[in-house]
Write an enzyme that holds these catalytic residues in place. Structure first.
Site, PDB file in Angstrom:
ATOM      1  N   GLU A 257       1.916   1.365  -3.441  1.00 43.82           N
ATOM      2  CA  GLU A 257       0.875   2.460  -4.515  1.00 43.82           C
ATOM      3  C   GLU A 257       0.084   3.966  -4.130  1.00 43.82           C
ATOM      4  O   GLU A 257      -0.222   4.581  -4.857  1.00 43.82           O
ATOM      5  CB  GLU A 257      -0.999   1.346  -3.700  1.00 43.82           C
ATOM      6  CG  GLU A 257      -0.151  -0.113  -4.100  1.00 43.82           C
ATOM      7  CD  GLU A 257      -1.338  -0.532  -4.283  1.00 43.82           C
ATOM      8  OE1 GLU A 257      -2.049  -1.310  -5.010  1.00 43.82           O
ATOM      9  OE2 GLU A 257      -2.203  -1.250  -3.184  1.00 43.82           O
TER      10      GLU A 257
ATOM     11  N   GLY B 146       0.720  -1.386   0.167  1.00 38.70           N
ATOM     12  CA  GLY B 146       0.191   0.315   0.035  1.00 38.70           C
ATOM     13  C   GLY B 146       0.734   1.113  -0.123  1.00 38.70           C
ATOM     14  O   GLY B 146       0.802   2.254  -0.389  1.00 38.70           O
TER      15      GLY B 146
ATOM     16  N   GLU C  71       2.051  -8.043  -2.866  1.00 36.28           N
ATOM     17  CA  GLU C  71       0.973  -8.496  -1.829  1.00 36.28           C
ATOM     18  C   GLU C  71       0.494 -10.269  -2.049  1.00 36.28           C
ATOM     19  O   GLU C  71      -0.353 -11.042  -1.258  1.00 36.28           O
ATOM     20  CB  GLU C  71      -0.237  -7.585  -2.527  1.00 36.28           C
ATOM     21  CG  GLU C  71      -0.284  -6.507  -2.133  1.00 36.28           C
ATOM     22  CD  GLU C  71       0.239  -5.333  -2.395  1.00 36.28           C
ATOM     23  OE1 GLU C  71       0.057  -4.447  -2.120  1.00 36.28           O
ATOM     24  OE2 GLU C  71       1.321  -5.485  -3.569  1.00 36.28           O
TER      25      GLU C  71
END
Length: 267
Positions: A130, A127, A150
């Site tokens: 991202e 994350g 992930e």
């Protein structure tokens, strides 16, 4: 005067270290006239992104939507963000996935009116990566490590990496990173265009401010509309460019700036 959304966030002003409930703030905010610096600050969790941080990012976005300014995102302690909070992710359900908890706030950051600059040091994983992908411009240090691990945790990178990363580095390179969960260093990130430039850690924030300075000397409205054009789908061009340009052509700011340019040339 009404209190701004940012003033209601957990870190409403520099120097505060908790919200009204006494919970530690996840963001440190340095708000200025033309920019806001938001520092992810969970040193005990390597700046992992949890629900509280998501909530604070939403409050920050609300403030920047209300009063557009350039946003500089960075992380405390030599780490950008080591990922989403795994303890929370483990307990999330399919319904939580459909809500797009991280994806929604990252998309909101991406669509802020003014540019977003990510000043990335150390790990930007999962994350955290991202979140960096959602920025318009990314600067880094030699210590940068980007990756999306992930699949090794039994999930996918579902907060923008599967479509935003291919836009940045191309489909083949994005496929390699997302399918193998490989981590790349700063030099490879620079070569791929994921980073615009590399700076020593002590110079990183100054370099991000230098980018914000270059943005600040330009027309704020032209900058906002340039970003809007960049985010528009391909089939919206060239019609949207003409509409955005029409607004600027009729503006007093455009006339004043061009007049000043012509007068400087006469000297």
């Amino acid at each position: 005067m009404a209190e701004s959304p940012l003033a209601r966030a957990r870190e409403a002003s520099p120097g505060s270290d908790a919200d009204a409930s006494g919970s530690p703030a996840r963001l440190r905010i340095d708000a200025r006239d033309d920019r806001v610096v938001a520092t992810l600050d969970r040193p005990d969790r390597r700046n992992a992104i949890d629900q509280a941080m998501v909530d604070e990012l939403h409050a920050l976005c609300a403030d920047l939507e209300e009063r557009p300014r350039t946003l500089i995102l960075t992380g405390a302690g030599g780490i950008f963000a080591a990922g989403a909070d795994i303890a929370q992710l483990r307990d999330r359900t399919g319904d939580d996935a459909r809500r797009g908890i991280n994806a929604t706030v990252f998309d909101r950051i991406r669509r802020l009116p003014m540019p977003v600059v990510a000043a990335v040091d150390g790990f930007a994983l999962g994350g955290g990566a991202e979140l960096a992908y959602a920025a318009d411009i990314r600067l880094g240090t030699p210590r940068v490590r980007f990756g999306n691990p992930e699949p090794g945790l039994g999930i996918i990178a579902a907060a923008g990496a599967s479509w935003r990363l291919p836009e940045i580095v191309g489909h083949a390179r994005a496929s390699e990173l997302l399918l193998t969960a490989r981590v790349i260093d700063a030099d490879e990130a620079l070569a791929w265009g994921l980073l615009s430039s590399i700076h020593e850690p002590q110079d990183l924030l100054d370099s991000a401010h230098a980018v914000a300075d270059r943005i600040a000397v330009n027309s704020a409205r032209a900058t906002i509309l340039t970003k809007r054009a960049l985010l528009a789908p391909r089939n919206a061009h060239p019609a949207i460019d003409g509409e955005l340009q029409a607004e600027l052509f009729d503006s007093a700011d455009k006339y004043a700036r061009m007049t000043a340019f012509l007068e400087r040339k006469k000297r």
